[in-house]
Enzyme design. Structure first.
Site, PDB file in Angstrom:
ATOM      1  N   THR A  60      21.250  25.599  76.678  1.00 38.49           N
ATOM      2  CA  THR A  60      21.318  24.213  77.195  1.00 38.49           C
ATOM      3  C   THR A  60      20.689  23.217  76.224  1.00 38.49           C
ATOM      4  OG1 THR A  60      19.159  24.362  78.256  1.00 38.49           O
ATOM      5  CG2 THR A  60      21.053  25.066  79.569  1.00 38.49           C
ATOM      6  N   ARG A 113      12.749  25.496  73.531  1.00 30.21           N
ATOM      7  CA  ARG A 113      14.064  24.901  73.725  1.00 30.21           C
ATOM      8  C   ARG A 113      15.076  26.003  74.083  1.00 30.21           C
ATOM      9  NH1 ARG A 113      17.763  21.078  70.089  1.00 30.21           N
ATOM     10  NH2 ARG A 113      15.895  20.353  69.104  1.00 30.21           N
TER      11      ARG A 113
END
Ligand code: RB5
Length: 364
Positions: free
Chosen positions: A263, A259
């Site tokens: 963002t 991840r």
């Protein structure tokens, strides 16, 4: 407040009494008929009309009338969000409201006299829902309803939650904070193995001739290029052996996603899939379906590489994750050993089992 009214021919006899009572309380009525006595009509039709009004919020509550109140409440309960019970006395109505929070009351024209209607309806309307433990039960029912709804109406994108006692028993153990890394690993594989029978139920079969020691016969064999499993790294690895034990020839691909901290979007760092992925029944393995972000991204990646028939296999799913995957991929079926309540503010499934990767590899 607006109350929807519906009846079949056998409930017709109570219509006037219901309308008189509702008007006496200045309650707005959405009268959905039947307006004429027709011996051939079905209690299911008014039930669905009133149920539909509750579901789309054109009415707050509903009153249904048939011969007994039974058939019409069964039908109404098929509409998501409806809690209908047949009541034949004020005491029934009180308890059905206090404990079950019924939003639709059904009365029977052959059970109840017109002069009894007002007391029953008053008991229902004037009794508050008790909430507390009763609310938990209603919420539980709503969860299963949601799961079944996905199962039956989301074209192709169905969700299967396993209610097999062995699976439930093992899920109960794997959740516990006292379960060791060794046990966790074993249980995850065992649970996945138990799920294999159901997730492979629709694999296409073909026939072939063989010879037994007695004679020639025709047997079934799984058709074509068969299966591929694709664990999402790293927790998905914990589900691989459970499937390979039952389907040892199945091909295994791998997808790694992390991840992005800025963002918060999943970014691919590894993807190696069987060369003939477009011909296979593909099972993406991701034990915790939380927000659905990484599962959805993994499925997207498989599709980009040519994957067509894709299912997602999880250990525990949250409604948020199911919604996300089905919104992004309505063609993907989801199989999960358990359906949990919700996500907490950190994105963990509640009650869940914590971080499956850490528990599987002992990294925390
Ligand atoms: C209709 O004759 C009757 O069967 C119906 O109104 C209802 O009682 C069914 O449960």
């Amino acid at each position: 407040m607006k109350i929807a009214l519906g009846n079949d021919h056998a409930g017709f006899v109570l219509r006037d009494a219901v309308l008189r009572f509702l008007h006496s309380r200045n309650i707005e009525v959405l009268d959905l008929g039947a307006f004429e006595y027709d011996k051939e009509d079905s209690y299911a039709d008014p039930a669905f009309r009133v149920g539909g009004a509750i579901a789309d919020e054109t009415a707050d509550l509903g009153v249904l009338l048939c011969g007994t109140g039974y058939g019409i409440s069964i039908a109404a309960n098929k509409v998501p969000g409806v809690r209908a019970v047949a009541c034949s006395s004020p005491d029934n109505a009180k308890i059905a409201k206090a404990h079950n929070g019924i939003n639709v009351i059904a009365l029977g024209g052959r059970e109840t006299k017109p002069e009894e209607v007002a007391d029953i309806l008053a008991a229902w309307l004037d009794t508050p829902f008790e909430g507390g433990r009763h609310l938990q039960r209603i919420e539980n029912i709503a969860k299963v309803e949601k799961a079944n709804l996905n199962l039956h109406i989301q074209g192709g994108g169905k969700i299967t939650i396993f209610n097999h006692p062995l699976i439930q028993h093992k899920v109960g153990i794997i959740r516990s904070v006292d379960t060791s890394v060794k046990q966790f690993r074993e249980l995850l594989n065992e649970i996945t193995g138990l799920m294999v029978y159901e997730i492979t139920r629709t694999l296409p079969l073909t026939e072939k001739e063989i010879t037994t020691p007695i004679q020639k016969t025709t047997v079934h064999t799984i058709e074509g290029r068969k299966m591929a499993i694709i664990p999402v790294l790293r927790a998905g690895l914990g589900m691989v052996d459970g499937i390979l034990q039952i389907v040892p020839n199945c091909k295994v691909g791998h997808i790694g996603l992390y991840r992005d901290e800025k963002t918060l979007k999943p970014v691919e760092y590894y993807c190696k899939l069987p060369f003939d992925i477009e011909e296979r029944d593909i099972f993406v393995l991701d034990p915790m379906l939380a927000t659905g972000g990484s599962s959805s991204a993994a499925i997207e990646l498989v599709k980009k590489r040519g994957g067509k028939k894709i299912s997602l296999v999880c250990l525990i799913a949250a409604p948020e994750g199911i919604d996300r995957v089905h919104a992004d991929h309505p063609d993907v079926n989801i199989f999960s050993a358990a359906l949990d309540s919700h996500l907490n503010e950190h994105g963990y499934i509640v009650p869940g089992l914590g971080d499956a990767g850490d528990r599987l590899f002992g990294t925390k």
